[in-house]
Enzyme design. Sequence first.
Site, PDB file in Angstrom:
ATOM      1  N   LYS A 120      25.818 -14.136  18.826  1.00 38.78           N
ATOM      2  CA  LYS A 120      25.131 -14.707  19.991  1.00 38.78           C
ATOM      3  C   LYS A 120      25.514 -13.985  21.267  1.00 38.78           C
ATOM      4  O   LYS A 120      24.655 -13.641  22.086  1.00 38.78           O
ATOM      5  CB  LYS A 120      25.451 -16.196  20.125  1.00 38.78           C
ATOM      6  CG  LYS A 120      24.650 -16.894  21.228  1.00 38.78           C
ATOM      7  CD  LYS A 120      25.394 -18.042  21.860  1.00 38.78           C
ATOM      8  CE  LYS A 120      26.432 -17.530  22.820  1.00 38.78           C
ATOM      9  NZ  LYS A 120      27.103 -18.612  23.586  1.00 38.78           N
ATOM     10  N   ASP A 138      22.031 -20.443  21.157  1.00 42.29           N
ATOM     11  CA  ASP A 138      23.211 -21.269  21.393  1.00 42.29           C
ATOM     12  C   ASP A 138      22.907 -22.666  20.854  1.00 42.29           C
ATOM     13  O   ASP A 138      21.907 -22.874  20.163  1.00 42.29           O
ATOM     14  CB  ASP A 138      23.571 -21.285  22.883  1.00 42.29           C
ATOM     15  CG  ASP A 138      22.581 -22.086  23.720  1.00 42.29           C
ATOM     16  OD1 ASP A 138      21.478 -22.415  23.220  1.00 42.29           O
ATOM     17  OD2 ASP A 138      22.900 -22.393  24.883  1.00 42.29           O
TER      18      ASP A 138
END
Length: 214
Positions: A120, A138
Amino acid sequence: MTTEEQGKIVRELGRLYPETKCFLDHGKDYELLFAVILSAQATDVSVNKATKGLFKAFPTLESFAKATPETIEPYIKSVGLSKTKSRHLVDAAKKLLSEHAGELPKDRKALMSLPGVGFKTSGVVLAELYDFPYIPVDTHVHRVSQRLGLVKKGLSPEETEKALEKKLEGLHPIEFHRQLILFGRNVCTARNPRCMECPLKDLCRDWKQRKKGA
């Protein structure tokens, strides 16, 4: 979910959040990387407060590389996991200088080889700074995209990112990422989502299933 329904969601999010910008304050490329590393299990607000003093005390990548985790830790205690994160910042600075001439690598695998950088984090940095076509996932993006039905339930964050990017080609990916986050913060919250006020409820998979079970 049909392509038409996806388009309606994209347009509505664009209407709700027409102008978005990076949530983390930074002036230099590596500062964004460090801010994203610090954001793990922390709010953007707390990170921005911490980096204001941190980046003033350590104004260059070289100053981070010469620092010790113990000297950095007091500046980032408020964001949590400060011992681990302070080590990551020092080690990442050293590796950027020794292996990448002080520049962020524009390659996801190379970026992920840096301490504290996962899938991420690498996606956020590359998309925000260099317009890579990523929709980083997220907790907000993961929750909202699965609740709405943009992707199948049960996917991992990595699988969710790839599914979103495949389905929503042609978007400005990082902007859509930010819009999903804002929607998750303001409407489709983890606890007590504001479904009755949600402008997307008639398109939402979870809402439709809830109505059927009522």
